[in-house]
Motif scaffolding. Structure first.
Motif, PDB file in Angstrom:
ATOM      1  N   ALA A  35       0.830  -1.208   0.000  1.00  6.88           N
ATOM      2  CA  ALA A  35       0.000   0.000   0.000  1.00  6.88           C
ATOM      3  C   ALA A  35       0.866   1.261   0.000  1.00  6.88           C
ATOM      4  CB  ALA A  35      -0.927  -0.002   1.216  1.00  6.88           C
ATOM      5  N   GLN A  36       1.893   1.281   0.849  1.00  3.05           N
ATOM      6  CA  GLN A  36       2.791   2.431   0.884  1.00  3.05           C
ATOM      7  C   GLN A  36       3.579   2.547  -0.414  1.00  3.05           C
ATOM      8  OE1 GLN A  36       5.258   2.496   4.372  1.00  3.05           O
ATOM      9  NE2 GLN A  36       3.526   2.402   5.798  1.00  3.05           N
ATOM     10  N   ALA A  37       3.961   1.401  -0.992  1.00  6.81           N
ATOM     11  CA  ALA A  37       4.706   1.418  -2.258  1.00  6.81           C
ATOM     12  C   ALA A  37       3.840   2.014  -3.367  1.00  6.81           C
ATOM     13  CB  ALA A  37       5.154   0.010  -2.620  1.00  6.81           C
ATOM     14  N   ARG A  38       2.562   1.643  -3.400  1.00  4.86           N
ATOM     15  CA  ARG A  38       1.653   2.209  -4.401  1.00  4.86           C
ATOM     16  C   ARG A  38       1.560   3.722  -4.237  1.00  4.86           C
ATOM     17  NH1 ARG A  38      -2.038  -1.939  -2.537  1.00  4.86           N
ATOM     18  NH2 ARG A  38      -1.986  -3.773  -3.906  1.00  4.86           N
ATOM     19  N   SER A  39       1.467   4.176  -2.996  1.00  3.57           N
ATOM     20  CA  SER A  39       1.325   5.604  -2.720  1.00  3.57           C
ATOM     21  C   SER A  39       2.545   6.378  -3.217  1.00  3.57           C
ATOM     22  CB  SER A  39       1.134   5.825  -1.215  1.00  3.57           C
ATOM     23  OG  SER A  39       1.066   7.196  -0.916  1.00  3.57           O
ATOM     24  N   VAL A  40       3.738   5.844  -2.937  1.00  2.00           N
ATOM     25  CA  VAL A  40       4.960   6.499  -3.396  1.00  2.00           C
ATOM     26  C   VAL A  40       5.004   6.512  -4.924  1.00  2.00           C
ATOM     27  CG1 VAL A  40       7.478   6.385  -3.430  1.00  2.00           C
ATOM     28  CG2 VAL A  40       6.244   5.916  -1.304  1.00  2.00           C
ATOM     29  N   ARG A  41       4.619   5.395  -5.533  1.00  2.00           N
ATOM     30  CA  ARG A  41       4.644   5.307  -6.998  1.00  2.00           C
ATOM     31  C   ARG A  41       3.661   6.283  -7.644  1.00  2.00           C
ATOM     32  NH1 ARG A  41       4.745   5.920 -11.309  1.00  2.00           N
ATOM     33  NH2 ARG A  41       5.195   4.605 -13.136  1.00  2.00           N
ATOM     34  N   GLU A  42       2.542   6.555  -6.983  1.00  2.00           N
ATOM     35  CA  GLU A  42       1.542   7.461  -7.536  1.00  2.00           C
ATOM     36  C   GLU A  42       1.984   8.920  -7.490  1.00  2.00           C
ATOM     37  OE1 GLU A  42      -2.018   6.682  -5.408  1.00  2.00           O
ATOM     38  OE2 GLU A  42      -2.404   4.745  -6.392  1.00  2.00           O
ATOM     39  N   ARG A  43       2.713   9.295  -6.460  1.00  4.47           N
ATOM     40  CA  ARG A  43       3.105  10.705  -6.330  1.00  4.47           C
ATOM     41  C   ARG A  43       4.456  11.007  -6.969  1.00  4.47           C
ATOM     42  NH1 ARG A  43       6.774  11.374  -2.114  1.00  4.47           N
ATOM     43  NH2 ARG A  43       6.815   9.720  -0.530  1.00  4.47           N
ATOM     44  N   PRO A  56       3.590  -9.079   4.301  1.00  5.03           N
ATOM     45  CA  PRO A  56       2.383  -9.609   4.959  1.00  5.03           C
ATOM     46  C   PRO A  56       1.066  -9.372   4.247  1.00  5.03           C
ATOM     47  CG  PRO A  56       3.219  -7.670   6.118  1.00  5.03           C
ATOM     48  CD  PRO A  56       4.260  -8.061   5.120  1.00  5.03           C
ATOM     49  N   ASP A  57       0.932  -8.257   3.510  1.00  2.00           N
ATOM     50  CA  ASP A  57      -0.367  -7.989   2.882  1.00  2.00           C
ATOM     51  C   ASP A  57      -0.400  -8.475   1.431  1.00  2.00           C
ATOM     52  OD1 ASP A  57       1.492  -6.117   2.131  1.00  2.00           O
ATOM     53  OD2 ASP A  57       0.134  -4.400   2.240  1.00  2.00           O
ATOM     54  N   VAL A  58       0.322  -7.802   0.573  1.00  7.40           N
ATOM     55  CA  VAL A  58       0.426  -8.180  -0.835  1.00  7.40           C
ATOM     56  C   VAL A  58       1.893  -8.481  -1.121  1.00  7.40           C
ATOM     57  CG1 VAL A  58       0.126  -7.393  -3.206  1.00  7.40           C
ATOM     58  CG2 VAL A  58      -1.541  -6.725  -1.468  1.00  7.40           C
ATOM     59  N   ASP A  59       2.163  -9.644  -1.689  1.00  3.52           N
ATOM     60  CA  ASP A  59       3.566  -9.998  -1.928  1.00  3.52           C
ATOM     61  C   ASP A  59       4.134  -9.214  -3.112  1.00  3.52           C
ATOM     62  OD1 ASP A  59       3.621 -11.821  -4.524  1.00  3.52           O
ATOM     63  OD2 ASP A  59       1.851 -12.399  -3.373  1.00  3.52           O
ATOM     64  N   GLY A  60       5.459  -9.202  -3.187  1.00  2.28           N
ATOM     65  CA  GLY A  60       6.130  -8.391  -4.201  1.00  2.28           C
ATOM     66  C   GLY A  60       5.838  -8.814  -5.634  1.00  2.28           C
ATOM     67  N   ILE A  61       5.714 -10.125  -5.884  1.00  6.80           N
ATOM     68  CA  ILE A  61       5.418 -10.590  -7.235  1.00  6.80           C
ATOM     69  C   ILE A  61       4.052 -10.071  -7.686  1.00  6.80           C
ATOM     70  CG2 ILE A  61       4.947 -12.606  -8.673  1.00  6.80           C
ATOM     71  CD1 ILE A  61       7.854 -12.363  -8.123  1.00  6.80           C
ATOM     72  N   THR A  62       3.066 -10.101  -6.768  1.00  4.90           N
ATOM     73  CA  THR A  62       1.728  -9.596  -7.101  1.00  4.90           C
ATOM     74  C   THR A  62       1.766  -8.104  -7.416  1.00  4.90           C
ATOM     75  OG1 THR A  62       0.657 -11.268  -5.703  1.00  4.90           O
ATOM     76  CG2 THR A  62      -0.641  -9.304  -6.251  1.00  4.90           C
ATOM     77  N   LEU A  63       2.510  -7.343  -6.614  1.00  5.79           N
ATOM     78  CA  LEU A  63       2.635  -5.911  -6.858  1.00  5.79           C
ATOM     79  C   LEU A  63       3.343  -5.647  -8.186  1.00  5.79           C
ATOM     80  CD1 LEU A  63       2.207  -3.023  -5.877  1.00  5.79           C
ATOM     81  CD2 LEU A  63       4.368  -3.203  -4.604  1.00  5.79           C
ATOM     82  N   LEU A  64       4.364  -6.443  -8.489  1.00  2.00           N
ATOM     83  CA  LEU A  64       5.084  -6.311  -9.753  1.00  2.00           C
ATOM     84  C   LEU A  64       4.128  -6.544 -10.929  1.00  2.00           C
ATOM     85  CD1 LEU A  64       7.943  -5.997 -11.109  1.00  2.00           C
ATOM     86  CD2 LEU A  64       8.071  -8.499 -11.036  1.00  2.00           C
ATOM     87  N   LYS A  65       3.321  -7.605 -10.843  1.00  2.00           N
ATOM     88  CA  LYS A  65       2.332  -7.894 -11.890  1.00  2.00           C
ATOM     89  C   LYS A  65       1.343  -6.735 -12.036  1.00  2.00           C
ATOM     90  CE  LYS A  65       2.249 -12.903 -11.075  1.00  2.00           C
ATOM     91  NZ  LYS A  65       1.379 -14.023 -10.636  1.00  2.00           N
ATOM     92  N   GLU A  66       0.912  -6.186 -10.888  1.00  2.00           N
ATOM     93  CA  GLU A  66      -0.052  -5.079 -10.891  1.00  2.00           C
ATOM     94  C   GLU A  66       0.507  -3.867 -11.612  1.00  2.00           C
ATOM     95  OE1 GLU A  66      -1.382  -2.004  -7.480  1.00  2.00           O
ATOM     96  OE2 GLU A  66      -1.846  -4.100  -7.018  1.00  2.00           O
ATOM     97  N   TRP A  67       1.742  -3.505 -11.307  1.00  3.58           N
ATOM     98  CA  TRP A  67       2.373  -2.372 -11.975  1.00  3.58           C
ATOM     99  C   TRP A  67       2.517  -2.640 -13.472  1.00  3.58           C
ATOM    100  CZ3 TRP A  67       6.656  -1.416  -7.775  1.00  3.58           C
ATOM    101  CH2 TRP A  67       6.133  -0.570  -6.783  1.00  3.58           C
ATOM    102  N   GLY A  68       2.864  -3.875 -13.814  1.00  2.00           N
ATOM    103  CA  GLY A  68       3.032  -4.201 -15.219  1.00  2.00           C
ATOM    104  C   GLY A  68       1.735  -4.120 -16.008  1.00  2.00           C
TER     105      GLY A  68
END
Length: 234
Positions: A35-43, A56-68
């Protein structure tokens, strides 16, 4: 210098990476979860992201896929994990990561991977991973800094150390899985053969294989046994 986003749920890792990279002149942004990573990426658009896989919440691979999938993967991403495998590295590069570093991360490999990722003028090579299995005294992934074995990370081709002990080897990932696996296994057994001076008994004990199975495996992989016969325990 670059703006680097470090995403890791461990406070000690975030603080240590921030200190090291700040000393190199980079501007560091920190996030402890997706969540914090998304916030930094947005601003802002960081020049590089160091992204932990196990969070603990969303793993890095999932976040990587989301950004892609959302078109936000406009910056290079280096994945980090304390439980890395070849399959995990392949999966990470498949979804856009340019490198995979296994914790504890060596200072040398961290700075090398960051430097390579930030070189935007050079053409991007095929993703590679490095297997290393020797001790170092410049670890940055654990507190305090101490000797520990390293694992997967990005590195350019390097010369083999003396006595043929292949403690570091480059593997091209842009190939069929079977070929990549065979290349890794061949290097793995050659390393242990060199380390044990060609003793099949000790290599069998180290690798957990029965000797007959080990011989068949080495023959299948095309491992040259003749150069490691000296002082052999066969």
């Amino acid at each position: 210098m670059a703006t680097i986003l470090v995403v890791d749920d461990e406070l000690g890792i975030r603080a240590l990476l921030s200190e090291i990279l700040s000393d190199e002149g980079h501007t560091i942004e920190l996030a402890e979860n997706a969540a914090q990573a998304r916030s930094v990426r947005e601003r802002m658009r960081p020049d590089l992201v160091l992204l932990d896989i196990w969070m603990p919440d969303v793993d890095g691979i999932t976040l990587l896929k989301e950004w892609g999938s959302s078109g936000q993967l406009s910056m290079p991403v280096i994945m980090m994990s304390g439980h890395g495998t070849i399959d995990t590295a392949v999966e990470a590069t498949k979804f856009g990561a340019i490198a995979f570093l296994e914790k504890p991360i060596t200072l040398q490999k961290l700075l090398r991977a960051v430097e390579q990722a930030l070189v935007k003028t050079a053409p991007r090579p095929a993703p590679t991973v490095t297997m290393a299995s020797f001790e170092r005294n410049d670890m940055v992934g654990g507190l305090p800094i101490s000797h520990a074995p390293t694992g997967l990370s990005v590195a350019p081709a390097v010369a083999l150390p003396p006595q043929g002990l292949a403690s570091e080897q480059v593997f091209e990932l842009d190939r069929p899985l079977r070929e990549a696996r065979d290349a890794f296994e061949k290097s793995y057994f050659e390393f242990h053969l060199a380390k044990e001076n060609g003793s099949m008994t000790r290599v069998a004990e180290k690798t957990g294989l029965e000797r007959t199975h080990l011989y068949r495996k080495l023959k299948q992989l095309g491992v040259d046994l003749t150069r490691n016969k000296r002082n052999s325990g066969i």
